[in-house]
Structures are given as C-alpha cells and as structure tokens.
Scaffold this motif. Structure first.
Motif, short mmCIF file in Angstrom:
data_model
loop_
_atom_site.label_atom_id
_atom_site.label_comp_id
_atom_site.label_asym_id
_atom_site.label_seq_id
_atom_site.Cartn_x
_atom_site.Cartn_y
_atom_site.Cartn_z
N UNK A 52 -35.22 6.70 -0.69
CA UNK A 52 -34.11 6.96 0.08
C UNK A 52 -32.96 5.67 -0.26
N UNK A 54 -31.24 3.84 1.33
CA UNK A 54 -30.86 2.96 2.25
C UNK A 54 -32.19 2.12 3.08
N UNK B 35 -11.00 -2.48 -6.83
CA UNK B 35 -11.06 -3.22 -5.62
C UNK B 35 -12.35 -3.80 -5.38
N UNK B 36 -13.23 -3.28 -6.24
CA UNK B 36 -14.93 -3.97 -5.93
C UNK B 36 -15.09 -5.05 -6.99
N UNK B 37 -14.08 -5.41 -7.57
CA UNK B 37 -14.16 -6.32 -8.76
C UNK B 37 -15.10 -6.10 -10.03
N UNK B 38 -14.91 -4.78 -10.36
CA UNK B 38 -15.52 -4.15 -11.51
C UNK B 38 -14.80 -3.20 -12.35
N UNK B 202 -12.23 7.58 5.22
CA UNK B 202 -13.48 6.89 6.22
C UNK B 202 -14.00 8.12 7.31
N UNK B 209 -23.59 8.46 2.74
CA UNK B 209 -24.37 8.23 1.56
C UNK B 209 -25.41 7.41 1.89
N UNK B 210 -25.24 6.45 2.70
CA UNK B 210 -26.27 5.44 3.08
C UNK B 210 -27.10 6.06 4.15
N UNK B 211 -27.08 6.93 4.89
CA UNK B 211 -28.32 7.66 5.60
C UNK B 211 -28.63 8.96 5.31
N UNK B 212 -27.71 9.86 5.03
CA UNK B 212 -28.30 11.19 4.76
C UNK B 212 -28.20 11.47 3.39
N UNK B 213 -27.99 10.49 2.76
CA UNK B 213 -27.97 10.65 1.22
C UNK B 213 -27.14 12.00 0.74
#
Lengths: 406, 284, 153
Positions: A52, A54, B35-38, B202, B209-213
């Motif tokens: 996962x 996270x 924005x993310x410096x890349x 938002x 993406x961070x929890x439910x992929x």
C-alpha cells in the motif's frame, strides 16, 4: 563455493498442491487479524494490505469501520521479519554490522551506532575522540534525513505532494554527503566497533557546513508550506491525541513521546558519546496530536544543525586521522556476559542487547526497536477517527518496518 | 445521412477528448512538477510533450487483468458507462456562433443531466471490483458527485434565466457583457462544483491516492484505466467549454481580429516558455 | 541517583531483594527467581521505574532467561531485571498490568521462544504467521531451510 551436502533438497521443493495450501492459508489468515467484525455485524472490515503506498512499509492493518469511523485498527506485522536476531547468532560481530544497516534502513547510521555501542560496552573498547565526533555528525545528519522522509510522508499522506518533494530536496543533500563519506546512499555500514570505517574526505566539512547553513531556512519554508496550509492543519490537528502518561506507560519514545510533552531525550538525559559537550534544545509538543509530533520532528532538524555546527568546530581540534581504536583484533571475542546500550534515534530509544558466551559470535542479539513500541499505540490512537485519519496517524508514528519486524 | 454525421461527430469528440487529454496531462505534469521543484517528463518529444502519446500504446498493450472475484461483465463495461456520457455531453456545446453539433432546445439540461449517468458507472466499477477499498471509493465518489449536482445546476440556471432559453446557442447569442458581474458568483460556484464533479483535487477524496490507492479504479489497468482518465479530462474540457460558452459569452467577447490577436499572443507566450524550459532542461 | 545509591536504597527499602542485586558492565542487574518476579516488579514500579524499555529472552539450554530493561526517567537510572524459567515449563506471569508496553514485547517473546505469559490479555504470535510451527529463536529450532554454518569457520 561448494554447497554443504546435508541440505535436504526434497524439502525445498514447492508442494504440488500449493493452491490448496494457499487456500488453507487464506482460512488461517482470517483468524490472524480477525477479519470478521467484532462489534456490530454491520461493520465493514477492511484490510489495508501489506502493499500500500501509505503504510510506510509493509504493514497490514485490519480496520473495522462503522461507516467511515474506525472502530478497531489492528496492525498485523511481521511481513518484513527476516530473522536478523537469529542470523546474528550465526555470524561474527563484524559480520552482524551489515544486518544492523537493514534494521532501520531509513537511518542506518544510528542503527549501526547502537550496535557498535553495545559491542564496545561488552568488549571495553575505547573509541577515539575524532571518531566520536564523526559519529555524532553523521548521526545528526541521519536524523535530519530521516525526519525529512517522515515529514515528507506526512505531507504525502495529507495530499501535500509538494511538501514531500521539498523535504526530499533536503534529504537528497544529506544522502549526497553520505555518499561522499562512505559510498552508499541507504545502507552505510560506516560506524564500526571501535570507531568509523574511514575518515571524512577532503572538503567534506565545507560541504557539510554549506548544508547546515541553508537547512534552517529550508525548514522555515517547509514549515510554512506544510504546516501553514489550512488543509494540512485540519488534517493533522487533534488527530491521534496521545496523553503523556499513556505514552510513557506504553513505552513510546522519541518524537512520539516528545510530541505529547514527555520531556525525555537520551542525548540530554542519559548523555552518551560526546553529547554532553553540545548545547542544544529539545523541542516539545503540547497536545500530543499528529501536528505536534510532526512539528517536533521539524524543529529537531534545526537543533541537529546546531549540534553539527558545534561538532564540526570541535572536530577541528581533534587529532586528525585517528578514527579507529588501536589494536582491534580482527575477530572480536568479548568475555562472557551481557550488555545493553541505547541511543536516541530519529524514532526514539534504539537499543541493542548483546549476550556473549566468549566466542566470536554473539550468543544472542536483541534489538530494542522504538518503532515496534510506538506502533503498539496505533489501535488506541486511531479509534474514533476516520479511515483517512488512520493513515495520517500511522505516518505520525513514523514506523520503519525493517526495525519493527527485524 | 444524420447517422453518418453522428458517427463522424462521435469520432471527432473522442479525438477532441484524447487530444485534450494529451495536452492536459502534459501540462499538468509539467506544471505540478515545477511547483514541486522537479522537471516532469522530458525525454519523449520536445519538453516531454509526446509522453501521453507514448503512453497510449503502452496502455493498449497492457495485460487485461480482471480480479478473480469480480463481476466480469460489469467490470469490463463500467468504464464505458463512465466515459460515454461525457462524450455525449460535448455534443450540445456551442462550438461556433449559433451552431452546436446537437442544437437541442434543452441543451443546458442535457449537459447537466447526462454526465450524471457517469455516477452509475463509477458505482458499478467500484462494486464490481470486489474490493472493500474500491467500494469505499465508489461510495465516496457517488456521494460527492451527487451532492455537487445541485449547486452546479442552480448556478447554470442563473444564466438561463437571464437568457430566457435553454438552448446553448441562444444563450451564447443573447449574452451581454454586463451579465458578468451579475453571474460572477454563479460562475465561481459552477467552477468549484465542476471540479467536484470531476473528482479533481482538492475534491479527489474518492481517488484518495494516499489511502484508497485510487479508489474506484484501483483494480483497473491498461485501456480500461485510460477510459477513466479520458472521462476525467473529457469532463474537464466539456465543463470548461460549457462554462466559457454560458458565463463568459463563448468566443463572442472578442470577435474577429481582436480575438485572433489574443490567441496569437497566448501562443507566442507559450512558445517562449517552451524555449525557456528547453534551455533550463539542457542545463539541468 | 546512581547505581550505588540505588543499591543502598533498595537494600534499605526491600532488604530481601538486596542480595539479588549486582552491578555488571556498569549496569545494575537484579536477578530474581521466577516466583518472586511479581513482587520485585511491583516494588520497582513503586520505586519510580515507570518505563519498561525492552523485554527479551535468552535460551541457555535448560532454562530461558528473561531480561527486562527498566528505566526510571526522573532518576536517570536504568536497571536490568533477570529471571529464569525452566525449559520444560516456560511459564511466567505477565507484567502488562504494570507496564502496558510489555504487551507487544511479551507477544514477541512468546512468538520466538514459546514462553507463555500468564495473564497476558492477548497472547498470539506477532512476527510470524499464526500457523507457524516452532519457536525460531530457540537454540534447538530445526528447519530444513536453515543452512548450517560450515565447520571451517
């Protein structure tokens, strides 16, 4: 190399009915972590699986949800269990060193150092001063790198991917410094019993000073970027509140405990190595929520810069070139007994307990891993919050599963 | 004859969405990277602009994975149910003064109502994935999209009331410049609600993406996933075109040469930035 | 307070625990028989040892030695507490009631050594899968996948 003849090759063959075995394992897996709801029958049991983006590593969390509220969150660990403690019994003291790299792989330098301190305590080796200063410098740099990963991940968990990248800019600079020192970017094997593996290369100190010159400004910028953002604040404040008494009772150390206001830092309270010679503050949180823990980590980085600056100054007064204790035998064989020593790693109090029976191999090596103790708090901290908050709470506990599972 | 015409127009819509997705994805990746410096994509094409075009064959060649416990038919066809309504909605957008591919008397209603069928597609894709996390994502998406339907529709209604007609070409024709301050609040509401409809950040909790992929399309790979992406970018294009047509008077504002001058100026700015980024990447 | 002061304090407060106290490698060690473990633990908790750092076991052939690392934060003191349990009947009382941090540590010791902690609220394997047979950190653990070290080293 010839393979010993007593390996039972038959036992290594995968059984023909492995599908059936997998099926039966799935049954058993249902008992491990209890995938049936314990509360209401209406609760949904979700498995946030070992793979996962996270979970900061391989952690399986069995979550029982009432709608979106977490009723039970149980981490099922052991996916990265490699038997390092068992392997250590079969290797000499120096051969165990690379194993310690892989414990807390985000912070190899201090994982090495904890083991080396235990070995030095057991054998009575005295480390030269220059080596102690170098150890402090690389350990504090490692702390910065580890916290950058942690804060970056906190940003990524709350959706602030820009903060993740900004934090990793700083981490890249530290890792470049480490590459110059020992040639590796992740598992360094640099701190050795009796000192360090090699002296600092020429010009490294100037680069290090340049880094710590720009780092506090970058931290202020990161603070404004991540913690000044109203969305990140809403997602971090009052989430996963840990009160100080519970923190101490459950064995939490490091930023997790300090975020709750527990004023305990091994570098100051149980000062080891040359830490008594440095002047630094220990940031403390107040409320014990994710916000405080993350900010404690951020400000610890700035304090680390202070320590590194002082250490670089004092390093110049040391005898150059002496980075290892004199007369170290190739095979260490300490006298029988046991010793425990700990250091303040980025996650908390990382200790190593070594038992020697007089031979060249440790009889028992136990690693007291701070992430293991901190992770035990997850079920309590996540209860009552939503599923999204669970991920944030896990990130704020900052587990590294190499260390948790060993 | 109209069947052939419809077919051609359908093809044109798909190409429009695909082209928009190519440019949109490229622009998004480059700007978010800066924005993310890349740097973002750099290798494929000048300044990485052909990255999406390289991605398409990759997605086409990917293995078609259907999860073991999934409802096979529903799983395979749900992405179409998400993509098709968006493509249909593009038909009522006025592309020229007084002309839309489907010049319907209830075009505004058509545009607002038809993409809602996509919610069904999302729910079906989430459910048929046979995966609790996807189900959660789908439920969240449905709740979000349904709840933002109402403000969006009401905001658009403000322009309809002013124009006195629901035919988009008529609304665009009747547009006056002094409608802008009157409908400004409506435009902001429409804009924000449209972002929520598309599950763009938002409002990307359903994707999470961070929890439910990636939530409801977690189990989709290859071209099926591409359908979800095209639906998202298609919705963006449709909402932007429609909003411009209704709230900002379409292209009526700066007719003729003035408009052409603006377009040329924007293109020149874009070219200058592209040259600068090429130079920066050459040094990096 | 340092180690010698702790020893004196321990001797005055709990005279029967006094002979069990020794200092090795700079650390205070209190060795108790397993039946007196609860009493020693409670005494130490009252003394101010509020932090259980680690809990582990060592396999010494006929016996397992359980090692507890306690810490009194206010007094800046660390202390080992050691006790032995026989191999045939590896039972010991759990200290989760005194220090909740022992919960996971005791589960780990149970998992890897097979020592049963009586009174533990949830004694299950933690690092290894639930259906694993055997306790790997025991010295007599046999597994066909383990390659023995060659004799020439």
């Amino acid at each position: 190399m010839s393979v010993p003849s007593d390996i039972d090759r038959e036992a290594m063959v995968v059984p023909a009915d492995c599908l059936e075995a997998a099926e039966s394992l799935r049954e058993v897996g249902a008992q491990d972590g209890r995938l049936t709801p314990e509360g209401d029958e209406d609760h949904l049991v979700v498995n946030i699986g070992p793979s996962h983006p996270s979970t900061h590593g391989v952690c399986r969390i069995v979550v029982e949800l009432d709608g979106e509220i977490v009723v039970r969150a149980e981490p099922v660990i052991g996916h990265l269990h490699r038997g390092i403690e068992k392997m250590a019994e079969n290797r000499t003291y120096m051969q165990v060193m690379p194993l310690t790299d892989r414990l807390d792989y985000v912070g190899s330098m201090y994982a090495n150092w904890a083991y080396c301190r235990a070995v030095e305590r057991l054998t009575g080796i005295r480390v030269p001063e220059r080596a102690e200063y170098i150890r402090v410098i690389v350990c504090e740099l490692q702390r910065i790198a580890s916290h950058m990963m942690s804060i970056g991940s906190t940003g990524a968990d709350t959706g602030a991917f820009t903060a993740f990248m900004y934090a990793f800019v700083q981490r890249e600079k530290v890792v470049d410094l480490f590459e110059a020192v020992c040639g590796a970017r992740l598992t360094y094997n640099y701190v050795r019993p009796g000192g360090v593996a090699a002296d600092l290369p020429e010009g490294w100190e100037e680069k290090c000073r340049a880094f710590i010159e720009q780092h506090p400004t970058a931290m202020v910028e990161l603070d404004r970027l991540l913690f000044g953002n109203v969305i990140a604040r809403a997602r971090l404040k009052d989430i996963g509140v840990l009160d100080p008494a519970t923190a101490v009772a459950w064995g939490a150390t490091g930023p997790v405990a300090r975020g709750s206001g527990v004023d305990w830092d091994l570098r100051r309270d149980d000062a080891y190595s040359v830490y008594p010679r440095f002047d630094f503050d220990v940031p403390l949180g107040e409320r014990g929520d994710c916000y405080d823990r993350a900010r404690v980590r951020l400000w610890e980085c700035v304090q680390s810069c202070r320590i590194i600056g002082q250490a670089l100054d004092q390093l110049a007064e040391c005898e150059p070139g002496v980075i290892k204790a004199d007369g170290l035998p190739r095979l260490l064989a300490p006298r029988p007994g046991d010793a425990y020593d700990h250091i303040e790693s980025a996650r908390g109090s990382l200790g190593v307990y070594l038992v020697s029976d007089g031979s060249v191999r440790p009889y028992r090596m136990k690693v007291r891993s701070p992430a293991f103790a901190n992770l035990a708090l997850l079920p309590m901290l996540a209860r009552g919050h939503t599923l999204s908050d669970l991920v944030v709470v896990l990130g704020s506990l900052d587990p590294v599963f190499g260390e948790v599972d060993r | 004859m109209s069947f052939v015409w419809g077919l051609l127009w359908g093809l044109a819509t798909v190409l429009l969405i695909a082209g928009g997705a190519v440019i949109g994805v490229w622009w998004e990746r480059k700007v978010s990277a800066r924005i993310q410096m890349r740097l973002g994509p750099q290798q494929i094409g000048p300044a990485g602009s052909l990255q999406m075009i390289a991605d398409v064959p990759k997605l086409l060649f990917k293995e078609d994975v259907v999860p073991a416990g999934a409802d096979r038919r529903v799983f395979m066809y749900a992405p179409l149910l998400v993509f098709a309504p968006i493509a249909m909605a593009i038909a009522v957008i006025p592309f020229w003064a007084g002309w839309a591919p489907l010049d319907s008397a209830v075009g505004v209603l058509f545009f607002l109502a038809v993409p809602s069928i996509g919610v069904l597609g999302i729910l079906l894709s989430a459910w048929s994935s046979h995966n609790t996390l996807s189900t959660l994502g789908g439920v969240r998406a449905a709740a979000q999209m349904v709840s933002y339907e109402v403000p969006r529709s009401l905001a658009v209604l403000s322009v309809v009331v002013l124009a006195g007609s629901m035919r988009p070409t008529e609304v665009m024709g009747a547009w006056q410049w002094w409608w802008v301050p009157l409908t400004l609040l409506g435009f902001v509401v429409y804009f924000v609600a449209s972002i929520a409809e598309m599950n763009r950040g938002p409002f990307d909790i359903p994707e999470a993406e961070s929890e439910l992929v990636a939530g409801y399309f977690a189990d989709y790979s290859g071209m099926r996933w591409a359908f979800f992406m095209m639906a998202e970018y298609g919705a963006m294009i449709a909402a932007s075109l429609f909003g411009a047509a209704l709230f900002l008077g379409g292209f009526v504002w700066l007719p003729g040469l003035a408009g052409l001058a603006v377009y040329i100026g924007l293109a020149a700015l874009g070219y200058r930035d592209w040259r600068r980024s090429m130079a920066a990447e050459a040094l990096a | 307070m340092n180690i010698t002061e702790l020893r004196e304090y321990l001797c005055t407060q709990y005279p029967d625990l006094c002979p069990l106290f020794s200092i090795e490698f700079g650390d205070g060690v209190l060795t108790v028989p397993s039946d007196r473990l609860g009493e020693a633990m409670c005494s130490l908790k009252d003394l101010g040892f509020d932090f259980l750092g680690m809990l582990t076991a060592v396999d010494y052939g006929d016996e397992f030695e359980l090692v507890y690392r306690l810490r009194a934060r206010e007094m800046h003191l660390g202390l080992f507490l050691k006790t032995r349990v026989p191999r045939e009947a590896p039972h010991i009382r759990s200290v989760t009631a005194l220090w909740p941090s022992a919960n996971w540590h005791e589960r780990e010791v149970f998992d890897l050594f097979g020592i049963v902690f009586d009174g533990h609220p949830d004694l299950r394997r933690i690092l290894l899968p639930d259906d694993w047979v055997g306790h790997p950190l025991r010295k007599d653990y046999e597994d066909p996948n383990i390659i023995r070290r060659p004799d020439y080293l």
